[in-house]
Scaffold this active site. Structure first.
Site, PDB file in Angstrom:
ATOM      1  N   SER A  44      38.982  -4.089 -51.442  1.00 46.37           N
ATOM      2  CA  SER A  44      40.197  -3.266 -51.539  1.00 46.37           C
ATOM      3  C   SER A  44      39.999  -1.908 -50.873  1.00 46.37           C
ATOM      4  O   SER A  44      38.868  -1.400 -50.804  1.00 46.37           O
ATOM      5  CB  SER A  44      40.507  -3.043 -53.023  1.00 46.37           C
ATOM      6  OG  SER A  44      41.478  -2.041 -53.174  1.00 46.37           O
ATOM      7  N   TYR A  50      38.556  -0.182 -61.246  1.00 45.31           N
ATOM      8  CA  TYR A  50      38.913  -1.241 -60.290  1.00 45.31           C
ATOM      9  C   TYR A  50      38.172  -1.041 -58.962  1.00 45.31           C
ATOM     10  O   TYR A  50      37.575  -1.982 -58.422  1.00 45.31           O
ATOM     11  CB  TYR A  50      40.431  -1.240 -60.088  1.00 45.31           C
ATOM     12  CG  TYR A  50      40.891  -2.144 -58.981  1.00 45.31           C
ATOM     13  CD1 TYR A  50      40.878  -3.533 -59.132  1.00 45.31           C
ATOM     14  CD2 TYR A  50      41.344  -1.627 -57.765  1.00 45.31           C
ATOM     15  CE1 TYR A  50      41.301  -4.369 -58.105  1.00 45.31           C
ATOM     16  CE2 TYR A  50      41.770  -2.454 -56.739  1.00 45.31           C
ATOM     17  CZ  TYR A  50      41.743  -3.821 -56.915  1.00 45.31           C
ATOM     18  OH  TYR A  50      42.145  -4.640 -55.899  1.00 45.31           O
TER      19      TYR A  50
HETATM   20  N1  LIG Z   1      48.044  -6.730 -53.538  1.00 43.64           N
HETATM   21  C1  LIG Z   1      47.358  -5.706 -53.043  1.00 43.64           C
HETATM   22  O1  LIG Z   1      47.912  -4.707 -52.564  1.00 43.64           O
HETATM   23  C2  LIG Z   1      45.851  -5.741 -53.038  1.00 43.64           C
HETATM   24  C3  LIG Z   1      45.176  -4.656 -52.451  1.00 43.64           C
HETATM   25  C4  LIG Z   1      43.788  -4.663 -52.425  1.00 43.64           C
HETATM   26  C5  LIG Z   1      43.078  -5.736 -52.940  1.00 43.64           C
HETATM   27  N2  LIG Z   1      43.754  -6.774 -53.515  1.00 43.64           N
HETATM   28  C6  LIG Z   1      42.958  -7.912 -54.043  1.00 43.64           C
HETATM   29  O2  LIG Z   1      43.465  -9.122 -53.512  1.00 43.64           O
HETATM   30  C7  LIG Z   1      43.325 -10.172 -54.468  1.00 43.64           C
HETATM   31  C8  LIG Z   1      44.674 -10.831 -54.727  1.00 43.64           C
HETATM   32  O3  LIG Z   1      45.572  -9.834 -55.230  1.00 43.64           O
HETATM   33  P1  LIG Z   1      47.091 -10.141 -55.582  1.00 43.64           P
HETATM   34  O4  LIG Z   1      47.863  -8.919 -55.249  1.00 43.64           O
HETATM   35  O5  LIG Z   1      47.475 -11.453 -55.020  1.00 43.64           O
HETATM   36  O6  LIG Z   1      46.979 -10.205 -57.181  1.00 43.64           O
HETATM   37  P2  LIG Z   1      47.560 -11.285 -58.225  1.00 43.64           P
HETATM   38  O7  LIG Z   1      47.306 -10.696 -59.571  1.00 43.64           O
HETATM   39  O8  LIG Z   1      48.939 -11.658 -57.868  1.00 43.64           O
HETATM   40  O9  LIG Z   1      46.608 -12.538 -57.988  1.00 43.64           O
HETATM   41  C9  LIG Z   1      45.370 -12.718 -58.635  1.00 43.64           C
HETATM   42  C10 LIG Z   1      45.343 -14.105 -59.254  1.00 43.64           C
HETATM   43  O10 LIG Z   1      44.068 -14.272 -59.889  1.00 43.64           O
HETATM   44  C11 LIG Z   1      44.275 -14.993 -61.087  1.00 43.64           C
HETATM   45  N3  LIG Z   1      43.175 -14.744 -62.019  1.00 43.64           N
HETATM   46  C12 LIG Z   1      42.929 -13.606 -62.726  1.00 43.64           C
HETATM   47  N4  LIG Z   1      41.863 -13.779 -63.523  1.00 43.64           N
HETATM   48  C13 LIG Z   1      41.410 -15.056 -63.307  1.00 43.64           C
HETATM   49  C14 LIG Z   1      40.350 -15.836 -63.840  1.00 43.64           C
HETATM   50  N5  LIG Z   1      39.517 -15.340 -64.759  1.00 43.64           N
HETATM   51  N6  LIG Z   1      40.191 -17.098 -63.385  1.00 43.64           N
HETATM   52  C15 LIG Z   1      41.041 -17.626 -62.464  1.00 43.64           C
HETATM   53  N7  LIG Z   1      42.080 -16.929 -61.929  1.00 43.64           N
HETATM   54  C16 LIG Z   1      42.262 -15.659 -62.350  1.00 43.64           C
HETATM   55  C17 LIG Z   1      45.600 -14.486 -61.627  1.00 43.64           C
HETATM   56  O11 LIG Z   1      46.204 -15.387 -62.552  1.00 43.64           O
HETATM   57  C18 LIG Z   1      46.417 -14.307 -60.351  1.00 43.64           C
HETATM   58  O12 LIG Z   1      47.204 -15.428 -60.094  1.00 43.64           O
HETATM   59  C19 LIG Z   1      42.696  -9.523 -55.701  1.00 43.64           C
HETATM   60  O13 LIG Z   1      41.297  -9.710 -55.644  1.00 43.64           O
HETATM   61  C20 LIG Z   1      43.034  -8.054 -55.545  1.00 43.64           C
HETATM   62  O14 LIG Z   1      42.114  -7.230 -56.221  1.00 43.64           O
HETATM   63  C21 LIG Z   1      45.125  -6.801 -53.569  1.00 43.64           C
END
Ligand SMILES: NC(=O)c1ccc[n+]([C@@H]2O[C@H](COP(=O)([O-])OP(=O)(O)OC[C@H]3O[C@@H](n4cnc5c(N)ncnc54)[C@H](O)[C@@H]3O)[C@@H](O)[C@H]2O)c1
Length: 315
Positions: free
Chosen positions: A125, A150
């Site tokens: 991130s 985070y």
């Molecule tokens: N959206 C953003 O702007 C952004 C920015 C930087 C980094 N990220 C990273 O990208 C990745 C995806 O983010 P996103 O925005 O799609 O988030 P999101 O919360 O929509 O997706 C994450 C998914 O992981 C699943 N999850 C959580 N804990 C779990 C577990 N113990 N076992 C199995 N599944 C589990 C959740 O149910 C969810 O569906 C994450 O790692 C997040 O930290 C996202």
């Protein structure tokens, strides 16, 4: 390829799965439909994926090693996106963040090494830049000034991946995503909160008194970067995936207002703990090594989100 995609019911995971399936890959999704935000949205994303012949879902947690081991059998790549992803929520639930984002990452990484999976691509991130004030952020900048649990989790993931690459030669690529937005987006993120409030006539909370800047990245661009990383499968890399330009928060809000056809009532508030004033990605490394080229700017991307929101919530 056969790809294990953790977090397949999540925002970025769903879009990544669609892109991989569309080009003929086989996708094994692993998600526990965590209740961190409305699980119905995850069910609805998953219902779309289920229609695809080459998609299988394993409903389970990355914290359960047996489930992880089963999901990983015979895969060519792992794309690890499952995490608790909100900066602010990490202040309220630190123990869940340590479990999912650190122990969970370890379970995936360690099992990948044991099964000698040919490549692991994982979500880091922009938060790892924390208190860094060198703009734009470069992969070579120091990232040891963490401002949230985070950000610390993601930095820890990068260190763990580096160590496993060093010890066992596991190919690992970390992707530092910068504020991803688009249809099927997360309900805890600004664009969703703004759209929801404006369309329901509620005021929006504008943190940092509106003086923040963000590098907003459209989800299709992020997915193109993820897919390129899966294909290149470098021995060990970390890439910024952003749009490569910083936008003023107030300009972003104007675009949401235009797309909603209404002006927002605004509550100007101070910065929240863990927030940073500016994010801005130097994406030259991803351009050169992944052929990454963001195509969607906020003036096109924001209306696409608002159109999806209206349709999904039948407004
Ligand atoms: N959206 C953003 O702007 C952004 C920015 C930087 C980094 N990220 C990273 O990208 C990745 C995806 O983010 P996103 O925005 O799609 O988030 P999101 O919360 O929509 O997706 C994450 C998914 O992981 C699943 N999850 C959580 N804990 C779990 C577990 N113990 N076992 C199995 N599944 C589990 C959740 O149910 C969810 O569906 C994450 O790692 C997040 O930290 C996202």
């Amino acid at each position: 390829m056969r790809i294990l995609l953790t977090g397949s019911a999540g925002f970025i995971g769903f879009h990544t799965a669609k892109a991989l399936l569309a080009r003929g890959d086989e996708v094994v999704g692993l998600d526990n439909f965590s209740p961190y935000y409305d699980p119905q949205l995850k069910e609805d994303r998953n219902a779309q994926l289920k229609k695809e012949e080459n998609f299988t879902l394993i409903r389970g947690s990355i914290l359960d090693r047996k489930t992880v081991a089963k999901a990983m059998k015979g895969v060519d790549r792992i794309c690890h996106l499952a995490a608790l992803a909100g900066v602010r929520y990490s202040f309220e639930h630190p123990e869940e963040y340590i479990a999912t984002n650190i122990q969970g990452f370890f379970e995936v990484l360690d099992e990948a090494q044991k099964q000698q999976v040919p490549g692991l691509i994982y979500a880091s991130s922009s938060s790892v830049y924390g208190g860094n004030t060198e703009i734009p952020f470069k992969e070579s900048d120091r990232t040891d000034d963490q401002l949230s649990l985070y950000g610390m989790n993601k930095k820890d993931n990068e260190l763990m991946a580096h160590t496993y690459h060093h010890l066992y030669g596991l190919p690992v690529t970390g992707l530092r995503f910068f504020t991803v937005y688009g249809p099927w987006g997360r309900p805890d993120m600004a664009l969703f909160l703004f759209t929801d409030a404006i369309l329901h006539g509620r005021p929006i909370n504008v943190f940092g008194h509106g003086k923040m800047q963000r590098d907003f990245t459209y989800v299709d661009d992020i997915v193109a970067g993820i897919v390129a990383s899966i294909d290149k499968n470098y021995p060990e890399e970390v890439f910024n995936l952003g749009c490569g330009r910083r936008e003023e928060l107030m300009d972003y809000i104007k675009m949401v207002e235009a797309a909603c056809g209404r002006e927002a009532k605004k509550n100007f508030m101070p910065m929240q703990p863990g927030d940073v004033v500016t994010t801005d990605a130097d994406i030259s490394r991803a351009r050169k090594m992944l052929g990454y080229e963001p195509k969607t700017m906020i003036r096109e991307g924001v209306p696409k989100f608002v159109a999806w929101y209206r349709e999904y919530y039948d407004l």
